[in-house]
Design an enzyme around this catalytic site. Structure first.
Site, PDB file in Angstrom:
ATOM      1  CB  SER A 179      -0.964   0.000   1.183  1.00 27.19           C
ATOM      2  OG  SER A 179      -0.282  -0.215   2.397  1.00 27.19           O
ATOM      3  CG  HIS A 207      -3.842  -0.527  -2.279  1.00 26.30           C
ATOM      4  ND1 HIS A 207      -4.286   0.766  -2.216  1.00 26.30           N
ATOM      5  CD2 HIS A 207      -3.540  -0.886  -1.009  1.00 26.30           C
ATOM      6  CE1 HIS A 207      -4.246   1.183  -0.959  1.00 26.30           C
ATOM      7  NE2 HIS A 207      -3.795   0.203  -0.205  1.00 26.30           N
ATOM      8  CE  LYS A 239      -7.476   1.389   1.054  1.00 29.45           C
ATOM      9  NZ  LYS A 239      -6.932   0.393   1.983  1.00 29.45           N
TER      10      LYS A 239
HETATM   11  C1  LIG Z   1      -6.832   0.326   3.414  1.00 28.40           C
HETATM   12  C2  LIG Z   1      -6.263  -1.017   3.692  1.00 28.40           C
HETATM   13  C3  LIG Z   1      -6.825  -1.856   4.648  1.00 28.40           C
HETATM   14  C4  LIG Z   1      -7.924  -1.392   5.562  1.00 28.40           C
HETATM   15  O1  LIG Z   1      -9.144  -1.342   4.917  1.00 28.40           O
HETATM   16  P1  LIG Z   1     -10.282  -0.381   5.509  1.00 28.40           P
HETATM   17  O2  LIG Z   1     -11.512  -0.825   4.834  1.00 28.40           O
HETATM   18  O3  LIG Z   1      -9.858   1.002   5.182  1.00 28.40           O
HETATM   19  O4  LIG Z   1     -10.302  -0.636   6.985  1.00 28.40           O
HETATM   20  C5  LIG Z   1      -6.323  -3.124   4.779  1.00 28.40           C
HETATM   21  N1  LIG Z   1      -5.277  -3.542   4.024  1.00 28.40           N
HETATM   22  C6  LIG Z   1      -4.683  -2.748   3.124  1.00 28.40           C
HETATM   23  C7  LIG Z   1      -3.527  -3.262   2.335  1.00 28.40           C
HETATM   24  C8  LIG Z   1      -5.152  -1.461   2.936  1.00 28.40           C
HETATM   25  O5  LIG Z   1      -4.550  -0.653   2.072  1.00 28.40           O
END
Ligand SMILES: *Cc1c(COP(=O)(O)O)cnc(C)c1O
Length: 386
Positions: A179, A207, A239
């Site tokens: 990330s 992602h 995302k």
């Molecule tokens: C954003 C993210 C999460 C957390 O997800 P949320 O729905 O925002 O709690 C978990 N793992 C990765 C790799 C992320 O980028």
């Protein structure tokens, strides 16, 4: 709070001194590539809304209709009376899209990772995680009470050596797309090692989902890997899907097991059904409008070739996450601040989100950016990095 309990002022002062103090900026209006922040209009290069779906009219309409049909609150956890027809339909559509038997919704990705890792391994077991995994996966490993080891980033040999000594139940866990770096996990090699040592393999594709692969299924499609090779697939919906929440997809038995055992599933209120309806609409767009992925790919290529021409040092990222390593946290913060003055919103990422000494600017691209916006950023980057 009483002074005797905790010296907040000292702790906050120390963070400030180290360049690690974090503050929030207030956004007015929806996520978009032009965004109003603290009263000023900026070009947004921080959002994970990679496909521009967070404010898409069809997604917004589905959300509104969902509220009409289901109201706002879900009333309880999924296992009590909060599991609506909308949640159920979204789970079936996610299973179909990912080509897996079943999918299970979680209220957030953070909670999915805590719940899944700690349900799959416990005391006496072992968890092997990439050093650069997302905090929620690392926290899941700690919470599990299993023997928790972090292997060197993307280093399958290091992982193999650690697995060699493990005869107990072992789970390998990795981000699919890292990330804060944007690079891909060496998934085919991880799957081979998992099979060789009869270890479980869980991939967090937060992602990659919606973005990677021709159909947008994510990193498993990108590498052409099956459910047998990657048995536990997790992704988030906040995302590229532009909505909120997360899911895990896999075999019928895996999902049934998680429904019983994942504490962050059992002991929390279901996400509002309207959120699930909005996500169903965005999933339809992900499936139907592959041009969003194509546009994003072109913009990534444009950014990378432009940055190289400017002599900027890029990281090895083929994705929408394009970090520029700075090192010192203060310097990263200053660069981000100067970009804001110039009209660009790019976040400075500092420890503990990234390892000490690797502060960076994290530029994220969206299918909604114009080539001109990217050129404008490329023009100012060299001067703010001086
Ligand atoms: C954003 C993210 C999460 C957390 O997800 P949320 O729905 O925002 O709690 C978990 N793992 C990765 C790799 C992320 O980028």
């Amino acid at each position: 709070m009483t002074d005797g309990f905790y010296d907040f002022a000292a702790s906050l002062g120390q963070l400030q001194q180290q360049g690690l103090y974090r503050r929030r900026r207030v956004v007015d209006g929806p996520q978009a590539t032009l965004i109003k922040v603290d009263g000023r209009q900026l070009i947004n290069f921080c959002s994970n809304d990679y496909l521009g779906l967070a404010n898409h009219p069809l997604v917004v309409a589905a959300f509104k209709q969902g509220v009409e049909d289901y109201g706002v609150g879900s009333g309880s956890a999924h296992l009590i009376c909060g599991h609506s027809r909308a949640h159920h339909a979204l789970e079936e559509e996610l299973a179909d899209f990912t080509g897996r038997q079943r999918a299970l919704l979680f209220s957030t990705g953070y909670m999915a990772n805590l719940g899944v890792v700690s349900a799959l391994v416990g005391r006496g077991g072992r968890v092997f995680e990439d050093r650069l995994n997302h905090a929620s996966l690392l926290d899941g490993g700690l919470l599990s009470r299993a023997d928790f080891q972090r292997y060197r980033h993307a280093d399958v040999e290091d992982l193999r050596q650690r697995l060699d000594q493990a005869s107990v139940r072992s789970l390998i866990v990795s981000d699919g797309v890292f990330s804060m770096d944007g690079d891909l996990a060496p998934l085919p090699a991880l799957a081979a090692v998992a099979q060789q040592y009869q270890a479980g393999l869980m991939i967090d594709d937060a992602h990659g989902f919606g973005v990677l692969g021709n159909k947008g299924v994510g990193i498993t499609e990108h590498f052409g890997l099956t459910e047998q090779q990657v048995p536990v697939l997790m992704a988030t919906l906040g995302k590229a899907a532009g909505s909120f929440g997360a899911f895990v997809a896999g075999s019928d038995e895996l999902i049934e097991f998680l429904i019983q055992k994942a504490r962050s599933y059992v002991f929390t209120t279901a996400m509002p059904a309207a959120v699930a309806e909005a996500t169903r609409a965005s999933l339809k767009l992900i499936r139907q409008e592959s041009w969003r992925r194509d546009t994003l790919r072109h913009l990534i290529a444009q950014f990378r070739s432009g940055a190289l021409q400017q002599g900027l040092r890029l990281m090895d990222s083929p994705t929408a996450i394009q970090p520029i390593l700075i090192g010192d946290s203060h310097k990263a913060l200053q660069a981000s601040q100067r970009l804001i003055e110039l009209g660009f919103w790019v976040s400075a990422i500092r420890p503990p989100t990234v390892p000490a000494g690797t502060g960076r600017l994290r530029i994220t691209l969206s299918a909604e950016h114009t080539p001109e916006q990217i050129d404008a950023l490329l023009t100012v980057l060299p001067e703010v990095l001086l």
